[in-house]
Design a protein around this motif. Structure first.
Motif, PDB file in Angstrom:
ATOM      1  N   ILE B  20       0.863  -1.189   0.000  1.00  0.00           N
ATOM      2  CA  ILE B  20       0.000   0.000   0.000  1.00  0.00           C
ATOM      3  C   ILE B  20       0.892   1.229   0.000  1.00  0.00           C
ATOM      4  O   ILE B  20       1.652   1.457   0.941  1.00  0.00           O
ATOM      5  CB  ILE B  20      -0.940   0.026   1.214  1.00  0.00           C
ATOM      6  CG1 ILE B  20      -1.851  -1.216   1.212  1.00  0.00           C
ATOM      7  CG2 ILE B  20      -1.796   1.303   1.182  1.00  0.00           C
ATOM      8  CD1 ILE B  20      -2.752  -1.324   2.420  1.00  0.00           C
ATOM      9  N   LEU B  21       0.798   2.004  -1.064  1.00  0.00           N
ATOM     10  CA  LEU B  21       1.575   3.231  -1.188  1.00  0.00           C
ATOM     11  C   LEU B  21       0.610   4.408  -1.083  1.00  0.00           C
ATOM     12  O   LEU B  21      -0.439   4.415  -1.724  1.00  0.00           O
ATOM     13  CB  LEU B  21       2.325   3.279  -2.514  1.00  0.00           C
ATOM     14  CG  LEU B  21       3.454   2.258  -2.674  1.00  0.00           C
ATOM     15  CD1 LEU B  21       2.942   0.919  -3.149  1.00  0.00           C
ATOM     16  CD2 LEU B  21       4.506   2.796  -3.632  1.00  0.00           C
ATOM     17  N   ASN B  22       0.982   5.376  -0.287  1.00  0.00           N
ATOM     18  CA  ASN B  22       0.082   6.492   0.015  1.00  0.00           C
ATOM     19  C   ASN B  22       0.572   7.810  -0.561  1.00  0.00           C
ATOM     20  O   ASN B  22       1.785   8.009  -0.758  1.00  0.00           O
ATOM     21  CB  ASN B  22      -0.075   6.639   1.524  1.00  0.00           C
ATOM     22  CG  ASN B  22      -0.814   5.467   2.125  1.00  0.00           C
ATOM     23  OD1 ASN B  22      -1.926   5.163   1.728  1.00  0.00           O
ATOM     24  ND2 ASN B  22      -0.184   4.806   3.089  1.00  0.00           N
ATOM     25  N   CYS B  23      -0.386   8.694  -0.795  1.00  0.00           N
ATOM     26  CA  CYS B  23      -0.087   9.989  -1.401  1.00  0.00           C
ATOM     27  C   CYS B  23      -1.115  10.996  -0.912  1.00  0.00           C
ATOM     28  O   CYS B  23      -2.311  10.689  -0.853  1.00  0.00           O
ATOM     29  CB  CYS B  23      -0.132   9.849  -2.920  1.00  0.00           C
ATOM     30  SG  CYS B  23       0.158  11.359  -3.846  1.00  0.00           S
ATOM     31  N   ASP B  24      -0.667  12.169  -0.545  1.00  0.00           N
ATOM     32  CA  ASP B  24      -1.567  13.251  -0.134  1.00  0.00           C
ATOM     33  C   ASP B  24      -1.337  14.457  -1.033  1.00  0.00           C
ATOM     34  O   ASP B  24      -0.214  14.688  -1.493  1.00  0.00           O
ATOM     35  CB  ASP B  24      -1.301  13.653   1.317  1.00  0.00           C
ATOM     36  CG  ASP B  24      -1.580  12.520   2.278  1.00  0.00           C
ATOM     37  OD1 ASP B  24      -0.622  12.017   2.899  1.00  0.00           O
ATOM     38  OD2 ASP B  24      -2.750  12.125   2.392  1.00  0.00           O
ATOM     39  N   TYR B  25      -2.377  15.224  -1.258  1.00  0.00           N
ATOM     40  CA  TYR B  25      -2.231  16.418  -2.069  1.00  0.00           C
ATOM     41  C   TYR B  25      -2.944  17.583  -1.393  1.00  0.00           C
ATOM     42  O   TYR B  25      -3.804  17.403  -0.536  1.00  0.00           O
ATOM     43  CB  TYR B  25      -2.756  16.197  -3.496  1.00  0.00           C
ATOM     44  CG  TYR B  25      -4.225  15.858  -3.594  1.00  0.00           C
ATOM     45  CD1 TYR B  25      -4.663  14.545  -3.467  1.00  0.00           C
ATOM     46  CD2 TYR B  25      -5.173  16.859  -3.837  1.00  0.00           C
ATOM     47  CE1 TYR B  25      -6.011  14.229  -3.568  1.00  0.00           C
ATOM     48  CE2 TYR B  25      -6.511  16.559  -3.947  1.00  0.00           C
ATOM     49  CZ  TYR B  25      -6.931  15.242  -3.803  1.00  0.00           C
ATOM     50  OH  TYR B  25      -8.264  14.937  -3.910  1.00  0.00           O
ATOM     51  N   THR B  26      -2.560  18.780  -1.785  1.00  0.00           N
ATOM     52  CA  THR B  26      -3.118  19.967  -1.136  1.00  0.00           C
ATOM     53  C   THR B  26      -3.979  20.803  -2.072  1.00  0.00           C
ATOM     54  O   THR B  26      -4.823  21.566  -1.610  1.00  0.00           O
ATOM     55  CB  THR B  26      -1.993  20.849  -0.570  1.00  0.00           C
ATOM     56  OG1 THR B  26      -1.096  21.210  -1.636  1.00  0.00           O
ATOM     57  CG2 THR B  26      -1.212  20.119   0.508  1.00  0.00           C
ATOM     58  N   HIS B  72      -6.506  12.439  -0.438  1.00  0.00           N
ATOM     59  CA  HIS B  72      -5.608  11.312  -0.253  1.00  0.00           C
ATOM     60  C   HIS B  72      -5.877  10.259  -1.318  1.00  0.00           C
ATOM     61  O   HIS B  72      -7.036   9.981  -1.654  1.00  0.00           O
ATOM     62  CB  HIS B  72      -5.826  10.702   1.143  1.00  0.00           C
ATOM     63  CG  HIS B  72      -4.993   9.492   1.408  1.00  0.00           C
ATOM     64  ND1 HIS B  72      -3.688   9.569   1.838  1.00  0.00           N
ATOM     65  CD2 HIS B  72      -5.275   8.168   1.294  1.00  0.00           C
ATOM     66  CE1 HIS B  72      -3.206   8.352   1.986  1.00  0.00           C
ATOM     67  NE2 HIS B  72      -4.147   7.483   1.671  1.00  0.00           N
ATOM     68  N   LEU B  73      -4.804   9.715  -1.860  1.00  0.00           N
ATOM     69  CA  LEU B  73      -4.963   8.550  -2.723  1.00  0.00           C
ATOM     70  C   LEU B  73      -3.949   7.489  -2.343  1.00  0.00           C
ATOM     71  O   LEU B  73      -2.921   7.789  -1.716  1.00  0.00           O
ATOM     72  CB  LEU B  73      -4.880   8.895  -4.206  1.00  0.00           C
ATOM     73  CG  LEU B  73      -3.615   9.407  -4.840  1.00  0.00           C
ATOM     74  CD1 LEU B  73      -3.638   9.086  -6.327  1.00  0.00           C
ATOM     75  CD2 LEU B  73      -3.507  10.905  -4.669  1.00  0.00           C
ATOM     76  N   SER B  74      -4.296   6.262  -2.694  1.00  0.00           N
ATOM     77  CA  SER B  74      -3.400   5.162  -2.372  1.00  0.00           C
ATOM     78  C   SER B  74      -3.371   4.180  -3.537  1.00  0.00           C
ATOM     79  O   SER B  74      -4.326   4.066  -4.303  1.00  0.00           O
ATOM     80  CB  SER B  74      -3.832   4.466  -1.075  1.00  0.00           C
ATOM     81  OG  SER B  74      -5.135   3.933  -1.206  1.00  0.00           O
ATOM     82  N   LEU B  75      -2.259   3.490  -3.640  1.00  0.00           N
ATOM     83  CA  LEU B  75      -2.061   2.442  -4.644  1.00  0.00           C
ATOM     84  C   LEU B  75      -1.898   1.126  -3.904  1.00  0.00           C
ATOM     85  O   LEU B  75      -1.036   1.009  -3.026  1.00  0.00           O
ATOM     86  CB  LEU B  75      -0.826   2.735  -5.484  1.00  0.00           C
ATOM     87  CG  LEU B  75      -0.414   1.653  -6.483  1.00  0.00           C
ATOM     88  CD1 LEU B  75      -1.449   1.541  -7.600  1.00  0.00           C
ATOM     89  CD2 LEU B  75       0.971   1.937  -7.060  1.00  0.00           C
ATOM     90  N   HIS B  76      -2.737   0.152  -4.256  1.00  0.00           N
ATOM     91  CA  HIS B  76      -2.649  -1.177  -3.673  1.00  0.00           C
ATOM     92  C   HIS B  76      -2.131  -2.144  -4.739  1.00  0.00           C
ATOM     93  O   HIS B  76      -2.650  -2.160  -5.869  1.00  0.00           O
ATOM     94  CB  HIS B  76      -4.013  -1.651  -3.172  1.00  0.00           C
ATOM     95  CG  HIS B  76      -4.524  -0.872  -2.002  1.00  0.00           C
ATOM     96  ND1 HIS B  76      -5.353  -1.421  -1.055  1.00  0.00           N
ATOM     97  CD2 HIS B  76      -4.300   0.407  -1.600  1.00  0.00           C
ATOM     98  CE1 HIS B  76      -5.652  -0.520  -0.136  1.00  0.00           C
ATOM     99  NE2 HIS B  76      -5.022   0.597  -0.453  1.00  0.00           N
ATOM    100  N   ILE B  77      -1.159  -2.943  -4.352  1.00  0.00           N
ATOM    101  CA  ILE B  77      -0.623  -3.961  -5.241  1.00  0.00           C
ATOM    102  C   ILE B  77      -0.830  -5.309  -4.558  1.00  0.00           C
ATOM    103  O   ILE B  77      -0.292  -5.550  -3.465  1.00  0.00           O
ATOM    104  CB  ILE B  77       0.879  -3.741  -5.515  1.00  0.00           C
ATOM    105  CG1 ILE B  77       1.134  -2.323  -6.030  1.00  0.00           C
ATOM    106  CG2 ILE B  77       1.383  -4.771  -6.531  1.00  0.00           C
ATOM    107  CD1 ILE B  77       2.618  -1.974  -6.178  1.00  0.00           C
ATOM    108  N   VAL B  78      -1.651  -6.145  -5.202  1.00  0.00           N
ATOM    109  CA  VAL B  78      -1.956  -7.444  -4.611  1.00  0.00           C
ATOM    110  C   VAL B  78      -1.994  -8.530  -5.696  1.00  0.00           C
ATOM    111  O   VAL B  78      -2.769  -8.378  -6.651  1.00  0.00           O
ATOM    112  CB  VAL B  78      -3.330  -7.439  -3.893  1.00  0.00           C
ATOM    113  CG1 VAL B  78      -3.577  -8.778  -3.202  1.00  0.00           C
ATOM    114  CG2 VAL B  78      -3.421  -6.312  -2.884  1.00  0.00           C
ATOM    115  N   PRO B  79      -1.258  -9.627  -5.569  1.00  0.00           N
ATOM    116  CA  PRO B  79      -0.175  -9.812  -4.606  1.00  0.00           C
ATOM    117  C   PRO B  79       1.099  -9.139  -5.088  1.00  0.00           C
ATOM    118  O   PRO B  79       1.319  -9.004  -6.297  1.00  0.00           O
ATOM    119  CB  PRO B  79      -0.006 -11.337  -4.601  1.00  0.00           C
ATOM    120  CG  PRO B  79      -0.360 -11.735  -6.000  1.00  0.00           C
ATOM    121  CD  PRO B  79      -1.435 -10.781  -6.454  1.00  0.00           C
TER     122      PRO B  79
END
Lengths: 113, 115
Positions: B20-26, B72-79
């Motif tokens: 799970i990679l996270n990112c925030d923006y303003t 906020h956005l996130s990238l999920h990589i599974v598996p």
């Protein structure tokens, strides 16, 4: 299958030299961009161009200039290279309309000594 | 003024688990968000994107989630797979200006997937 080509992968230049970084794209894209990538700072926009002979400053244009004489070619010029311009330089292009992000070249690792 | 922030410079995950990679923006004017993947000595390559009118977009093992209220956005990589080891950049685009899109990139998160 290469779409955005940067002429050099690695360059070593001396302080004070004038440096040219070349970028060519074969996708007929209107827009072209120059970024630099530095650890902890991500990708920062130097200059971009949305048409032949048109240019716009990005976030960090100081010490750089650009040239776009033909649609497919966008050159980044370091007028007088300095050690703080040692970086990875990335060229990108994108079309106008039907947009889904940029296509990047492989990058030029420039070292100024 | 960093408008796109990736607060985790690195992440290690076991093969087969979720990354799970996270990112925030303003900037609330951003209307399109992208993730790029970058291997050493190569240029970034586009991975997945999401429009601000959606809250989820899926492409195979990759899913991007957008929470506009939290910016906020996130990238999920599974598996996760060892070949996913790379630097991931979050990016956000201004609204279309009739000619070009200006994209602002985050600082990147280096993902290491351990076999």
């Amino acid at each position: 299958d290469v779409k955005v080509t940067q002429s050099s992968r690695y360059l070593v230049k001396r302080t004070g030299e004038k440096v040219f970084l070349e970028c060519v794209q074969d996708m007929d894209h209107e827009n072209m961009f120059w970024y630099r990538q530095d650890p902890g700072l991500g990708l920062r926009l130097i200059y971009f161009s949305y048409d032949v002979k048109m240019k716009e400053k990005g976030d960090i244009p100081e010490g750089y200039s650009v040239s776009r004489e033909k649609k497919e070619r966008f050159s980044l010029i370091l007028e007088s290279a300095s050690t703080n311009q040692t970086s990875m330089y990335l060229c990108a292009s994108s079309p106008t309309g039907n947009w889904n992000g940029y296509t990047f070249g492989s990058g030029t690792r420039l070292t100024v000594v | 003024d960093q408008q796109v922030k990736q607060n985790s410079p690195s992440l290690s995950v076991q093969e087969g688990r979720i990354s799970i990679l996270n990112c925030d923006y303003t900037n609330s004017m951003f209307d399109y968000f992208l993730w790029y993947k970058k291997y050493p000595a190569e240029g970034p390559t586009f991975l997945i994107s999401i429009s601000s009118i959606k809250d989820k977009n899926e492409d195979g093992r990759f899913t991007v989630f957008l929470n506009k209220s939290a910016k906020h956005l996130s990238l999920h990589i599974v598996p996760s797979q060892p070949g996913d080891s790379a630097v991931y950049f979050c990016a956000a685009s201004d609204p279309f200006r009739g000619g070009y899109q200006k994209v602002t990139f985050g600082t990147g998160t280096k993902l290491q997937v351990i076999p």
